[in-house]
Design a protein around this motif. Structure first.
Motif, PDB file in Angstrom:
ATOM      1  N   LEU A 125      31.998  43.516  50.833  1.00 39.83           N
ATOM      2  CA  LEU A 125      32.858  44.362  50.007  1.00 39.83           C
ATOM      3  C   LEU A 125      33.590  43.548  48.944  1.00 39.83           C
ATOM      4  O   LEU A 125      33.846  44.040  47.847  1.00 39.83           O
ATOM      5  N   GLU A 126      33.875  42.297  49.269  1.00 40.22           N
ATOM      6  CA  GLU A 126      34.618  41.452  48.337  1.00 40.22           C
ATOM      7  C   GLU A 126      33.918  41.364  46.973  1.00 40.22           C
ATOM      8  O   GLU A 126      34.551  41.521  45.928  1.00 40.22           O
ATOM      9  N   ALA A 146      31.609  43.468  45.883  1.00 42.16           N
ATOM     10  CA  ALA A 146      31.568  44.832  45.317  1.00 42.16           C
ATOM     11  C   ALA A 146      32.857  45.127  44.552  1.00 42.16           C
ATOM     12  O   ALA A 146      32.830  45.708  43.458  1.00 42.16           O
ATOM     13  N   LEU A 147      33.987  44.691  45.115  1.00 33.77           N
ATOM     14  CA  LEU A 147      35.282  44.984  44.488  1.00 33.77           C
ATOM     15  C   LEU A 147      35.507  44.177  43.220  1.00 33.77           C
ATOM     16  O   LEU A 147      36.334  44.534  42.382  1.00 33.77           O
ATOM     17  N   LYS A 148      34.771  43.064  43.079  1.00 33.01           N
ATOM     18  CA  LYS A 148      34.862  42.296  41.830  1.00 33.01           C
ATOM     19  C   LYS A 148      34.057  42.981  40.729  1.00 33.01           C
ATOM     20  O   LYS A 148      34.369  42.879  39.557  1.00 33.01           O
ATOM     21  N   HIS A 158      35.167  49.289  40.113  1.00 39.41           N
ATOM     22  CA  HIS A 158      36.516  49.748  40.442  1.00 39.41           C
ATOM     23  C   HIS A 158      36.431  50.826  41.525  1.00 39.41           C
ATOM     24  O   HIS A 158      35.894  51.910  41.299  1.00 39.41           O
ATOM     25  N   PHE A 159      36.944  50.532  42.699  1.00 33.43           N
ATOM     26  CA  PHE A 159      36.899  51.458  43.832  1.00 33.43           C
ATOM     27  C   PHE A 159      38.258  52.113  43.999  1.00 33.43           C
ATOM     28  O   PHE A 159      39.232  51.434  44.309  1.00 33.43           O
ATOM     29  N   ASP A 160      38.314  53.436  43.805  1.00 31.72           N
ATOM     30  CA  ASP A 160      39.568  54.115  44.110  1.00 31.72           C
ATOM     31  C   ASP A 160      39.586  54.452  45.607  1.00 31.72           C
ATOM     32  O   ASP A 160      38.656  54.078  46.341  1.00 31.72           O
ATOM     33  N   LEU A 198      36.585  53.811  48.354  1.00 28.68           N
ATOM     34  CA  LEU A 198      36.801  52.893  49.485  1.00 28.68           C
ATOM     35  C   LEU A 198      36.526  53.581  50.814  1.00 28.68           C
ATOM     36  O   LEU A 198      35.916  53.016  51.715  1.00 28.68           O
ATOM     37  N   HIS A 230      33.755  52.370  53.445  1.00 30.25           N
ATOM     38  CA  HIS A 230      34.087  52.056  54.846  1.00 30.25           C
ATOM     39  C   HIS A 230      33.276  52.914  55.818  1.00 30.25           C
ATOM     40  O   HIS A 230      32.854  52.450  56.864  1.00 30.25           O
ATOM     41  N   LYS A 267      33.994  47.119  36.533  1.00 35.22           N
ATOM     42  CA  LYS A 267      35.227  46.347  36.420  1.00 35.22           C
ATOM     43  C   LYS A 267      34.993  45.090  35.582  1.00 35.22           C
ATOM     44  O   LYS A 267      35.750  44.798  34.675  1.00 35.22           O
TER      45      LYS A 267
END
Ligand code: TXA
Ligand code: MG
Length: 317
Positions: free
Chosen positions: A64-65, A67-69, A72-74, A78, A82, A96
């Protein structure tokens, strides 16, 4: 016994790092994979598939780390990540950081599609990589997606430096694609994770799939097509056809004396999904007049099976 050899994983990681292409097994279908941040690599993928440049690719990641870079996950995205990652769900979110995914891979969109596969071989390869890996299905554009190493090899084998064998894909149909954007959530491509499963997690009604602005660009092209004519909802094939049956085969069908491939003898939709592309390709190799497919119930993963069949038969949009 381990499903794979560690030296193969290292070879795959080094091929990817060098900007080369590999066949990547996943739980859905085999991918034609390369690093997402290299223009030349991405160009080779589009060329190998004969894919229109307007059809963006999915970026595969193992944690996920990363992916989050990239995206943009609201809160809603998220929640979905999960609930369903790793697994057969692709999330389309606002982009992003441009540095991770070159423009061609995104077909110039300001959104990005991300997926975390759960196949152990894909996980092992993607784990520890500092870049995302784009992997469209390993077929040439418009053809059925490969669900075995052999099928992947016969489609795009000339373009890869490594073709990995992860066995027959467990699910057999591509991931569900869901866009989670400020304007709403929309279900763009059906798959093993149904629209209802998405709604249950988000507690929010999905936007109608008819909304052109939120369509997946890939939906606009003809897909999954064998060479033979495809006849759907067929109860009785004719001589010269190949029949893809679902459930017990009637005496009448047997009397037609055409080859029969059984998608599922017990009317198990997951088994039928698993067999669909493989049997469609096997039927096509027999060069029949038509490939006739029995009616498949429109429930659960049956929606995704019917979606692929309709597109394979030439209904687009
Ligand atoms: O199961 C899968 O998703 C497989 C395996 C290999 O992971 N991959 C796959 O990739 O099916 P592909 O390229 O055959 O399909 C990608 C789909 C296309 O319909 C494309 O239009 C859509 O994802 N897509 C990609 N980026 C998008 C975006 N930014 N917005 C909307 N749709 C997008
Ligand atoms: Mg595809």
């Amino acid at each position: 016994m381990s499903l794979y050899d560690h030296s193969e994983i290292l070879a795959a990681q080094s091929a990817l790092s060098d900007g080369n292409l590999i066949h990547l097994p996943t739980e859905t279908v085999y991918g034609l994979a390369g690093r997402a941040d290299r223009i030349e690599t991405v160009a080779r993928i589009f060329a190998a598939k004969g894919r229109p440049s307007t059809n963006p690719l999915i970026v595969h990641i193992a944690d996920l780390e990363l992916a989050l870079k990239i995206g943009h996950f609201d809160v809603r995205a998220l929640k979905l990540a999960h609930a369903f990652w790793p697994g057969p769900l692709t999330l389309v979110v606002p982009l992003k950081d441009e540095a991770h995914v070159c423009e061609a891979a995104r077909a110039k969109l300001q959104t990005v599609a991300l997926r975390m596969p759960h196949h152990p071989m894909a996980q092992a390869i993607l784990h520890d990589l500092e870049f995302g890996v784009v992997a469209p299905s390993a077929n040439r554009s418009g053809r059925p997606s490969p669900t075995t190493k052999e099928a992947a090899y016969s489609e795009t084998g000339a373009h890869v430096s490594l073709s990995l064998d992860g066995g027959a894909c467990q699910i057999g149909l591509e991931s569900s694609v869901v866009a989670v954007l400020p304007s709403g959530i929309s279900y763009l491509r059906s798959g093993a994770i149904s629209a209802q499963m998405i709604e249950e997690v988000c507690k929010e009604a999905l936007m109608p799939p008819e909304d052109e602005a939120h369509r997946s660009p890939g939906r606009l092209f003809r897909h999954y097509a064998p060479n033979a004519l495809l006849e759907l909802e067929c109860l009785l094939p004719r001589e010269g056809d190949v029949y893809l049956s679902f459930g017990p085969v009637s005496a009448e069908v047997r009397d037609q004396s055409c080859p029969i491939l059984v998608l599922s003898a017990t009317r198990d939709l997951h088994e039928a999904a698993h067999n669909l592309f493989d049997m469609m390709s096997k039927a096509d190799a027999m060069q029949p007049n038509r490939i006739c497919v029995a009616p498949i119930p429109h429930e659960g993963i049956g929606h995704a099976i019917n979606d692929r069949l309709r597109r394979a038969a030439g209904f687009v949009g």
